[in-house]
Write an enzyme that holds these catalytic residues in place. Structure first.
Site, PDB file in Angstrom:
ATOM      1  N   ASP A  81     -36.975 -22.431 -34.235  1.00 15.25           N
ATOM      2  CA  ASP A  81     -38.022 -23.267 -34.832  1.00 15.25           C
ATOM      3  C   ASP A  81     -38.789 -22.548 -35.943  1.00 15.25           C
ATOM      4  OD1 ASP A  81     -39.223 -21.523 -33.005  1.00 15.25           O
ATOM      5  OD2 ASP A  81     -39.759 -23.087 -31.591  1.00 15.25           O
ATOM      6  N   ASN A 152     -46.727 -25.461 -21.371  1.00 17.06           N
ATOM      7  CA  ASN A 152     -46.599 -26.881 -21.015  1.00 17.06           C
ATOM      8  C   ASN A 152     -45.140 -27.262 -20.743  1.00 17.06           C
ATOM      9  OD1 ASN A 152     -45.459 -26.918 -23.538  1.00 17.06           O
ATOM     10  ND2 ASN A 152     -46.871 -28.397 -24.429  1.00 17.06           N
ATOM     11  N   HIS A 154     -42.511 -26.649 -22.738  1.00 16.78           N
ATOM     12  CA  HIS A 154     -41.658 -26.940 -23.896  1.00 16.78           C
ATOM     13  C   HIS A 154     -40.601 -25.856 -24.095  1.00 16.78           C
ATOM     14  CE1 HIS A 154     -44.491 -24.815 -27.055  1.00 16.78           C
ATOM     15  NE2 HIS A 154     -43.627 -23.971 -26.596  1.00 16.78           N
ATOM     16  N   GLU A 159     -41.585 -30.824 -27.335  1.00 17.65           N
ATOM     17  CA  GLU A 159     -42.795 -30.943 -26.538  1.00 17.65           C
ATOM     18  C   GLU A 159     -42.646 -31.994 -25.431  1.00 17.65           C
ATOM     19  OE1 GLU A 159     -44.973 -28.782 -26.857  1.00 17.65           O
ATOM     20  OE2 GLU A 159     -45.709 -28.482 -28.892  1.00 17.65           O
TER      21      GLU A 159
HETATM   22  C1  GLP Z   1     -43.773 -21.104 -29.049  1.00 15.89           C
HETATM   23  C2  GLP Z   1     -42.317 -21.176 -29.535  1.00 15.89           C
HETATM   24  C3  GLP Z   1     -41.354 -21.230 -28.389  1.00 15.89           C
HETATM   25  C4  GLP Z   1     -41.717 -20.144 -27.400  1.00 15.89           C
HETATM   26  C5  GLP Z   1     -43.038 -20.471 -26.755  1.00 15.89           C
HETATM   27  C6  GLP Z   1     -43.562 -19.373 -25.822  1.00 15.89           C
HETATM   28  O1  GLP Z   1     -44.431 -22.309 -29.162  1.00 15.89           O
HETATM   29  N1  GLP Z   1     -42.061 -22.283 -30.398  1.00 15.89           N
HETATM   30  O2  GLP Z   1     -40.026 -21.102 -28.866  1.00 15.89           O
HETATM   31  O3  GLP Z   1     -40.739 -20.047 -26.400  1.00 15.89           O
HETATM   32  O4  GLP Z   1     -44.028 -20.790 -27.711  1.00 15.89           O
HETATM   33  O5  GLP Z   1     -44.138 -18.354 -26.550  1.00 15.89           O
HETATM   34  P1  GLP Z   1     -44.640 -16.987 -25.921  1.00 15.89           P
HETATM   35  O6  GLP Z   1     -43.425 -16.195 -25.615  1.00 15.89           O
HETATM   36  O7  GLP Z   1     -45.469 -16.362 -26.990  1.00 15.89           O
HETATM   37  O8  GLP Z   1     -45.421 -17.334 -24.706  1.00 15.89           O
END
Ligand code: GLP
Length: 264
Positions: A81, A152, A154, A159
């Site tokens: 992403d 959440n 995702h 989402e």
């Molecule tokens: C972000 C990314 C995801 C990631 C998630 C968790 O929103 N788009 O791909 O897996 O959040 O992030 P973190 O590892 O910083 O908790």
């Protein structure tokens, strides 16, 4: 390191006491999949994730590269992403993240390190996203996809929604609005909630589920609820990570004790 292997909804779950060992184990799983793909078809196609969780995984990969054990010459990558709109020069862009954590430290060809383009004009965003899915297919599909999980539930920026499961597992790569929880989680990084870029380009649920193998990692108590719902709850678009149950045989979760706190 004592590792415990369990099964939840048909998915393999490696439960590891400390986060550091989660990152090392994940790096080893990636390496194994890459090696197998290199032997089997002379190249490897790898889906990559950003966020705070995978950073240490990339540090391990860079170390293996430096010690001469891993070359990216025959590896193609696709990132999950990117914020939209955003310049690749913006330090908060995922392109910058990947440059800093991995790409600038290894011998990957520039044109094989794919990150969705946060500068594409909006009228071309849908075509760009479709092209991204096409490139993955043209490359023979993802050998392995690395995933994190949002608080959440995702995956990438897919989402929670009220769509049906059938609709959700078909979602392609596209431009999306971030969920309020996701914006809140990003507030610190952006220097305030009102500064968070509210949209993103995300790899769809469909191309993620189509990967030949999927490794999803979670560390920390703040992920425990999402992990428990994804592993033991019903498949629902309200918890996008629960849809990994639909391809259970190819999914491995790597989680630390804190993230496993709410598991039965
Ligand atoms: C972000 C990314 C995801 C990631 C998630 C968790 O929103 N788009 O791909 O897996 O959040 O992030 P973190 O590892 O910083 O908790």
């Amino acid at each position: 390191m004592s590792m415990q292997e369990s099964d939840y909804s048909g998915m393999k779950v490696l439960l590891i006491p400390d986060p550091e060992s989660v990152y090392l184990t994940t790096a080893n799983l990636l390496l194994k999949a890459i090696e197998a793909a290199l032997v089997y078809r002379g190249r490897a196609v790898v889906g990559l994730a950003t966020g705070s969780t995978p950073a240490a995984v990339y540090a391990h990969l860079v170390e293996r590269h430096r010690s001469g054990y891993l070359s990216f010459r025959n590896i193609t990558t696709y990132n999950l992403d990117e914020y939209y709109p955003i310049s690749p020069l913006d330090p908060k862009s995922y392109r910058a993240y990947m440059h800093n954590h991995l790409f600038s430290h290894v011998d990957i060809a520039e044109n094989r390190a794919h990150v969705l383009d946060g500068t594409v004009p909006e009228e071309f965003a849908a075509a760009h996203a479709a092209e991204f899915d096409h490139w993955i297919d043209a490359d023979g599909g993802l050998d392995i996809q690395l995933l994190g999980i949002g608080k959440n539930g995702h995956i990438a920026f897919n989402e929670p929604s009220r769509l049906s499961v059938a609709e959700t597992i078909r979602l392609p790569t596209r431009l999306v609005e971030l969920h309020p929880d996701t914006r809140a989680a990003a507030a610190r990084e952006f220097g305030g909630l009102e500064r968070v870029i509210p949209r993103a380009l995300t790899m769809g649920v469909a191309p993620i589920l189509a990967a030949r193998s999927i490794v999803i990692l979670a560390t920390g108590a703040h992920k425990a609820d999402a992990v428990a719902r994804a592993l033991t709850g019903a498949m629902t678009a309200l918890v996008p990570a629960s849809l990994l149950q639909s391809v259970a045989h190819k999914v491995t979760w790597v989680i630390d004790a804190a993230a496993a706190e709410r598991l039965p």
